[in-house]
Structure formats: structure tokens, C-alpha cells
Write a protein that holds these residues in place. Structure first.
Motif, PDB file in Angstrom:
ATOM      1  N   ARG A 172     -33.225   5.706  -1.883  1.00 42.10           N
ATOM      2  CA  ARG A 172     -31.807   6.249  -1.551  1.00 42.10           C
ATOM      3  C   ARG A 172     -30.971   5.085  -1.827  1.00 42.10           C
ATOM      4  NH1 ARG A 172     -31.898  11.057   1.133  1.00 42.10           N
ATOM      5  NH2 ARG A 172     -33.972  11.455   2.011  1.00 42.10           N
ATOM      6  N   TYR A 461     -33.500  13.859  -6.713  1.00 44.05           N
ATOM      7  CA  TYR A 461     -32.811  14.448  -5.749  1.00 44.05           C
ATOM      8  C   TYR A 461     -31.369  14.759  -6.040  1.00 44.05           C
ATOM      9  CZ  TYR A 461     -30.572  13.935  -1.052  1.00 44.05           C
ATOM     10  OH  TYR A 461     -29.872  14.184   0.247  1.00 44.05           O
ATOM     11  N   GLN A 462     -30.922  14.031  -6.684  1.00 46.00           N
ATOM     12  CA  GLN A 462     -29.555  14.229  -6.916  1.00 46.00           C
ATOM     13  C   GLN A 462     -29.432  15.507  -7.977  1.00 46.00           C
ATOM     14  OE1 GLN A 462     -27.925  11.835  -5.091  1.00 46.00           O
ATOM     15  NE2 GLN A 462     -26.260  11.831  -6.692  1.00 46.00           N
ATOM     16  N   THR A 465     -30.196  18.443  -5.317  1.00 40.61           N
ATOM     17  CA  THR A 465     -28.959  18.682  -4.409  1.00 40.61           C
ATOM     18  C   THR A 465     -27.732  19.369  -5.406  1.00 40.61           C
ATOM     19  OG1 THR A 465     -29.558  16.467  -3.352  1.00 40.61           O
ATOM     20  CG2 THR A 465     -27.120  17.522  -2.993  1.00 40.61           C
ATOM     21  N   GLN A 468     -28.566  23.026  -5.583  1.00 41.98           N
ATOM     22  CA  GLN A 468     -28.510  23.536  -4.460  1.00 41.98           C
ATOM     23  C   GLN A 468     -27.105  23.996  -4.036  1.00 41.98           C
ATOM     24  OE1 GLN A 468     -30.653  21.449  -1.529  1.00 41.98           O
ATOM     25  NE2 GLN A 468     -32.782  21.973  -2.319  1.00 41.98           N
ATOM     26  N   SER A 469     -26.313  22.898  -4.277  1.00 41.31           N
ATOM     27  CA  SER A 469     -24.876  22.884  -4.021  1.00 41.31           C
ATOM     28  C   SER A 469     -24.016  23.938  -5.138  1.00 41.31           C
ATOM     29  CB  SER A 469     -23.902  22.005  -3.990  1.00 41.31           C
ATOM     30  OG  SER A 469     -24.066  20.920  -5.203  1.00 41.31           O
TER      31      SER A 469
END
Length: 470
Positions: A172, A461-462, A465, A468-469
Motif C-alpha cells: 500500500r 488494487y488501483q 478500485t 468498482q467506482s
């Protein structure tokens, strides 16, 4: 009035270095070490590793980015500090000063304990497998040898994996870790490269003293223009591995200073005369360039051309040309090459014996009775020390790690991540010619593999994300 005065004093002390407590610890340790070198160098045999561990422990808990930089610089500089201390206070071998990088990295054992339960689910299985192999070799070594003979080999094997695992688990924080590593290796290449050229031309007294007492015949002669450059590090091999990593990162970096760093860096890299590292650099370059998008490839080609224009004239100057040219010719002409002949004879004499090691000899085993040294082959070192029982999980973990890195499609636009992956493969490609997964070379291998895996995790992960957004 008193409060203002105190604040002004603190501000003047900071010199723009923030956070102040972290830099007070680092600079205090640095100044104390420098003072000891001037007044009573022998004191550093205990104070240097002990102080480095305490500063590392403090930084790990509160300032992880500065811990990262401190760890790399302790790894770079400890051999040079050892030589200075021995030159001032007399030859001592083995030297406790060389324990400093291991002790600083051992702090990340807390990361392993804290993250172990979920590490396998998050992609940490390659590190876990490698840990299993090393722990097996450690236990066998404890059965066969005195504990004192096993501790340092255990640190050589264990702490690089531990450090790489720490970098991966903190995925992270990848963007800040990436920026920190780019800065660390820019200055690392500049400082160690410049000192390497100075070492070759001048042969400082402390380096001569170390060469004579260590009887390191393979490192050249203790005289100007006679040393195989190892700069501030312990031998040409680890130095060349560090330079391989730094020079690859300079290709992906920005700023004018990297061109000067590349000049002294490549020159000292060539003067190390480590052919395996040169070949590893070639593997890294062949891996790095195709992994980038076309736009980034063009920028990289321009960077390489500019660097070549700086480096080629330097390498062809009289003090350097003969030494580098003769070594380059030996890559294609092995007749009369003593080093090549010794390695060939050593492999012929020991490979079948190494492959017959089912249980292994354990960590602490020293290869004797052959022209091949204990650190001249990572393959032989693995089988002798770990046996098949330990080598299968250890080597399996490395192969799984590299496979995972090359399966990722999320790092194609990230030049640092692509460079980190290429560095890992370039270092591992030398395993038949050196123990490149151990000690400082191992820190480079496992550290950059950990960073590349962290980059893959971070970018994945980015992407998820964003989906999903959206």
C-alpha cells in the motif's frame, strides 16, 4: 520568549531535514561513528552494529521510509567502515561490523510475525517457501556444527528474504517506497561509482591493507590500476550487483544528475571486471525494454544513447581501456582464462556430489578440496547447504516469485516496477556463477522482487478500485 528561542534552536538544527527526531538519530549515529574513527576506531566493532540496530529499530517503528534508506546505506557502507577500523586499530577477522546490515534488517522479523497469517492469501507464498527451505538448512546446520558456525550463514540466507517480504507486505506504501528507492540508488550509484574510480586510480591505504590481510588474490593487486573495483563494499561481486540495480533504475529515473551518476557508475561497474554481472545486466536490459509501452521504449532508447555518449569515451581512456578491453575479450575467448578454467574444473568435481545431497550438509557448510569457492555457485551452495529437502521449497519459491512477476500485466506503464522485475531476473541469471540470493546480492534480488510484487499488487488494487467506482 523561552518557547520561541527553543523553537528557533530546533528549526536551526533541522536544516530542513524532517522529521527531526529521525534525522537526529541518524545524524547522531553518523557523527558518533565519525568521531570514533578519529579518536578510537576499535570502539566501533561493538558500537557500530549495536548503534545501527537501535537506530534501525527506532526508524522501523516510527519512520518506515527513513528506515528503508537507512537499511540500504548501512548495507552499502558497513564494509568500508570495517576497512577503516581495521586500518586504524589492527586486522580482525571475522569482523562484527559486518553484522550491522543483518541486524538492521532483522528488525523486519516483526513484519513477518504480524503478516504471516494472511501472507499466503495475499501472494506471499514464494517468500514462505523460501523461509521453509532456509529454516530446514539452519536446523540441519545446528545438528552438525557449533551454533557460532551457523549464525552468520543463517543471517546471510534469511535476512534478504525477510527484507524483501517486508517490502512486499507494505504494498500500500508502494508509491512512496518507489520514490525513496529511486533517490537511494541515484546517490548510491553516484557515491560508490565515484569512489570506485578513485579506488582504481589511487588504491587508498585502507583498501590496500584489507587486500593484503584478507589475501583476496582474485580482487587484484594492492596498487593503483591493479585493483578489481569493489568500492565501498566487500568484494567486486556484490558491488557489481548493486551497480547493476542502480544503473537499471537510472534508466527509469529523471533529472540531469543521473547522467553524471551513470558515467562514474558504468565505469566502476566495468572496472569491477565481474563478467557474470555484465551478463546479468544484459539479461535485465533485454527484459526491461520489451516490457514497456512503445512511448516509454522510445524515451528509454534516447536515454541509453545519451548515457552511451557519456560512458564510451570514459571507458576508452588510457588508464581504463586496457583493463576493461582485456576482460571484455575474455567473454568470447576463454582460452588461457584461469578463472574460467577453475570454475569448469570445480563444477566437474563437485556437481554430481552436490546433486547427491538428499538431506544436505546444513548452513555453515564450507566447500573444500576444490578450485571452486563456497560462494562461486549459488546452485552448488543450495544443494550442499539445503539438500533436496531444502532446495525444493527454496528454489521453488524463487521460481514461483519470478513467474508471478512476469504474469502481471498491471505494471507495464510503471517503469520502476518493470526495472525492478528486470533487476531480479538479471541477478538470478547469475546463480550458476555466484551465490546471488545471499547477503548483499541477495538483498538486491529479494528486495527488488518484493518491490515488483508490491507494484503488481498495488496497481491491481488501483484498477479494481477504479472499476468498482466506475
Amino acid at each position: 520568549m523561552q518557547i520561541r528561542s527553543s523553537r528557533a534552536a530546533t528549526k536551526s538544527f533541522n536544516f530542513g531535514l524532517k522529521p527531526a527526531p529521525a534525522w537526529m538519530a541518524i545524524l547522531g549515529f553518523t557523527l558518533f561513528s565519525a568521531l570514533c574513527l578519529v579518536v578510537k576506531a576499535g570502539l566501533l566493532r561493538i558500537a557500530f552494529p549495536g548503534g545501527a540496530f537501535l537506530v534501525g529499530l527506532f526508524l522501523y517503528g516510527r519512520y518506515p521510509l527513513l528506515y528503508l534508506g537507512f537499511t540500504w546505506w548501512i548495507a552499502f557502507l558497513s564494509p568500508w567502515v570495517r576497512r577503516m577500523v581495521d586500518y586504524s586499530s589492527g586486522w580482525v577477522d571475522p569482523s562484527t561490523i559486518l553484522l550491522a546490515p543483518f541486524l538492521v534488517m532483522l528488525v523486519t522479523l516483526a513484519t513477518l510475525v504480524r503478516s504471516l497469517p494472511r501472507a499466503t492469501r495475499q501472494g506471499g507464498l514464494p517468500f514462505i517457501l523460501a523461509f521453509v527451505g532456509v529454516i530446514y538448512g539452519f536446523l540441519v546446520g545446528l545438528i552438525k556444527y557449533p551454533p557460532t558456525a551457523v549464525v552468520v550463514p543463517m543471517l546471510n540466507w534469511f535476512t534478504p528474504i525477510l527484507f524483501g517480504f517486508h517490502l512486499f507486505v507494505n504494498w500500500r506504501s508502494y508509491p512512496s517506497y518507489r520514490q525513496s528507492l529511486e533517490r537511494i540508488f541515484l546517490w548510491g550509484v553516484l557515491v560508490s561509482g565515484a569512489y570506485g574510480v578513485y579506488q582504481y586510480l589511487v588504491a587508498p591505504q585502507w583498501d590496500r591493507f584489507w587486500l593484503v590481510n584478507s589475501k583476496a588474490i582474485a580482487f587484484g593487486t594492492p596498487e593503483p590500476l591493479g585493483i578489481r573495483v569493489f568500492s565501498i563494499m566487500n568484494s567486486p561481486g556484490p558491488f557489481a550487483t548493486v551497480m547493476l540495480a542502480g544503473l537499471m533504475l537510472l534508466l527509469s529515473g529523471k533529472g540531469k544528475l543521473r547522467f553524471f551518476a551513470s558515467g562514474v557508475g558504468y565505469l566502476s561497474f566495468l572496472l569491477s571486471l565481474v563478467r557474470s554481472a555484465w551478463l546479468g545486466w544484459g539479461v535485465a536490459m533485454l527484459t526491461f525494454l520489451p516490457s514497456l509501452k512503445p512511448k516509454l521504449q522510445m524515451r528509454l532508447v534516447v536515454t541509453i544513447v545519451v548515457m552511451a555518449l557519456c560512458i564510451i569515451p570514459l571507458a576508452n581512456l588510457d588508464p581504463f581501456a586496457d583493463t576493461i578491453g582485456a576482460r571484455l575479450q575474455s567473454l568470447t575467448n576463454t582460452k588461457g582464462d584461469v578463472s574460467y578454467s577453475q570454475r569448469s574444473e570445480g563444477y566437474a568435481a563437485t556437481l554430481s556430489l552436490a546433486l547427491s545431497q538428499f538431506l544436505g550438509q546444513g548452513l555453515g557448510f564450507v566447500l573444500e578440496g576444490t578450485s571452486l569457492g563456497s560462494n562461486d555457485s549459488g546452485i552448488l551452495s543450495m544443494f550442499f547447504s539445503l539438500g533436496w529437502f531444502g532446495t525444493i521449497p527454496y528454489l521453488g519459491g524463487i521460481i514461483l516469485l519470478l513467474f508471478s512477476l512476469f504474469q502481471s500485466v498491471d505494471i507495464r506503464a510503471d517503469t520502476f516496477a518493470s526495472a525492478a522485475r528486470a533487476i531480479s531476473l538479471g541477478v538470478f541469471a547469475q546463480i550458476g556463477l555466484g551465490s546471488v540470493t545471499l547477503a548483499l546480492s541477495g538483498v538486491v534480488f529479494w528486495g527488488f522482487a518484493g518491490m515488483a510484487l508490491a507494484a503488481s499488487q498495488y496497481h491491481r488494487y488501483q484498477r479494481l478500485t477504479a472499476l468498482q467506482s466506475g
